[in-house]
Design an enzyme around this catalytic site. Structure first.
Site, PDB file in Angstrom:
ATOM      1  N   CYS A  87      24.256  -0.857  30.283  1.00  0.00           N
ATOM      2  CA  CYS A  87      25.122  -2.022  30.446  1.00  0.00           C
ATOM      3  C   CYS A  87      26.460  -1.792  29.711  1.00  0.00           C
ATOM      4  CB  CYS A  87      24.426  -3.304  30.027  1.00  0.00           C
ATOM      5  SG  CYS A  87      25.256  -4.802  30.650  1.00  0.00           S
ATOM      6  N   HIS A 191      20.477  -3.200  33.561  1.00  0.00           N
ATOM      7  CA  HIS A 191      19.584  -3.080  32.412  1.00  0.00           C
ATOM      8  C   HIS A 191      18.324  -2.338  32.837  1.00  0.00           C
ATOM      9  CE1 HIS A 191      21.547  -5.623  29.355  1.00  0.00           C
ATOM     10  NE2 HIS A 191      22.044  -6.286  30.396  1.00  0.00           N
ATOM     11  N   GLU A 193      15.938  -1.509  30.975  1.00  0.00           N
ATOM     12  CA  GLU A 193      14.782  -2.067  30.261  1.00  0.00           C
ATOM     13  C   GLU A 193      14.269  -3.353  30.896  1.00  0.00           C
ATOM     14  OE1 GLU A 193      18.186  -4.346  28.497  1.00  0.00           O
ATOM     15  OE2 GLU A 193      17.851  -2.346  29.345  1.00  0.00           O
TER      16      GLU A 193
END
Length: 212
Positions: A87, A191, A193
Site C-alpha cells: 500500500c 493490501h 495481508e
C-alpha cells in the site's frame, strides 16, 4: 530466513507478519518474522517488508523520525535483499508523493503518487477489485490468474502505468497501477495481508523470489 517487517508507526504490521508466517509455513520455509525498528535487525534481514497506510507524507515522516531506520533499510536493499512495499509502502518507492504537500519518495520507480481520477466513482477506492496482468510476467504473480481479486484502500496512486515497472493493474475509472517491480524491489498497491488466498500466494512468491 529472517524477515524484517519495518515498524515506523504505520501499517498493518501484525497482519502482515502473520501473513508472512502463514505463507512460510505453507511452503515449509523456516522463517523468523520480526516486526522491528532496529537498524541492526534490518541490516541482518534476508528480506524486508514495508507495510503502510494513511498519508504518504506521514509515512515518510515516520520513517525519518526513527534514527538509522531508513538508512539501514536502504543499505540492505541496495545490497540485494528482496523488498516488498505494501500500500503506502509501495507508494514510497516512487519519486514523490503529492498528498497534502510534495514529499520525496525513495525514487526507485519513476512517477508521482497523485490523486486518483475516478469520475463518477467514490474515493477512496475501497474493496475487492480485479488484477490485470500477463501470465508469466513476473515471479510474484506465479499461481495467480488474470481476474483474481485483491483488496484495495486508497485515494492516491502512481501516475505512470507504463510497463515496466508496473506488472499488474486494476481498473477504477481507468487503469491503476496495482503491482510494481524493479530489480529486487517490488510493491503492491493493494493490501496483500487482507487479500486472502491471492495475498498469501503473493507473499509465498515473495519468500521464494530470487531476483537476478
Amino acid at each position: 530466513m529472517r524477515i524484517a517487517v519495518i515498524d515506523y508507526g504505520s501499517g498493518n504490521l501484525a497482519s502482515a507478519a502473520r501473513g508472512l508466517e502463514l505463507a512460510a509455513t505453507r511452503l515449509g520455509i523456516a522463517a523468523i518474522v520480526a516486526i522491528t525498528d532496529r537498524p541492526d535487525e534490518i541490516a541482518a534481514a534476508d528480506r524486508i517488508v514495508l507495510p503502510g497506510q494513511g498519508a504518504f507524507a506521514d509515512c515518510a515522516a515516520g520513517l525519518a523520525a526513527r534514527p538509522g531506520l531508513a538508512d539501514s533499510m536502504h543499505r540492505r536493499v541496495d545490497a540485494g535483499a528482496p523488498f516488498l512495499g505494501i500500500c503506502v509502502g509501495m507508494q514510497l518507492m516512487a519519486a514523490r508523493g503529492l498528498e497534502h504537500r510534495i514529499t520525496p519518495g525513495f525514487g526507485w520507480i519513476a512517477g508521482d503518487i497523485a490523486p486518483m481520477r475516478a469520475e463518477g466513482l467514490r474515493l477512496p477506492h475501497m474493496g475487492w477489485n480485479e488484477l490485470h496482468f500477463t501470465p508469466g510476467a513476473h515471479p510474484l504473480l506465479d499461481g495467480l490468474n488474470p481476474g483474481d481479486h485483491a483488496y484495495f484502500v486508497h485515494s492516491y496512486a502512481l501516475d505512470r502505468i507504463a510497463s515496466p515497472p508496473v506488472i499488474a493493474t486494476t481498473d477504477y475509472g481507468g487503469p491503476v497501477a496495482a503491482m510494481v517491480a524493479t530489480g529486487n524491489r517490488a510493491g503492491t498497491q493493494f493490501h496483500v495481508e487482507k487479500s486472502q488466498e491471492v495475498g498469501l500466494t503473493i507473499l509465498g512468491n515473495f519468500l521464494r523470489w530470487s531476483p537476478a
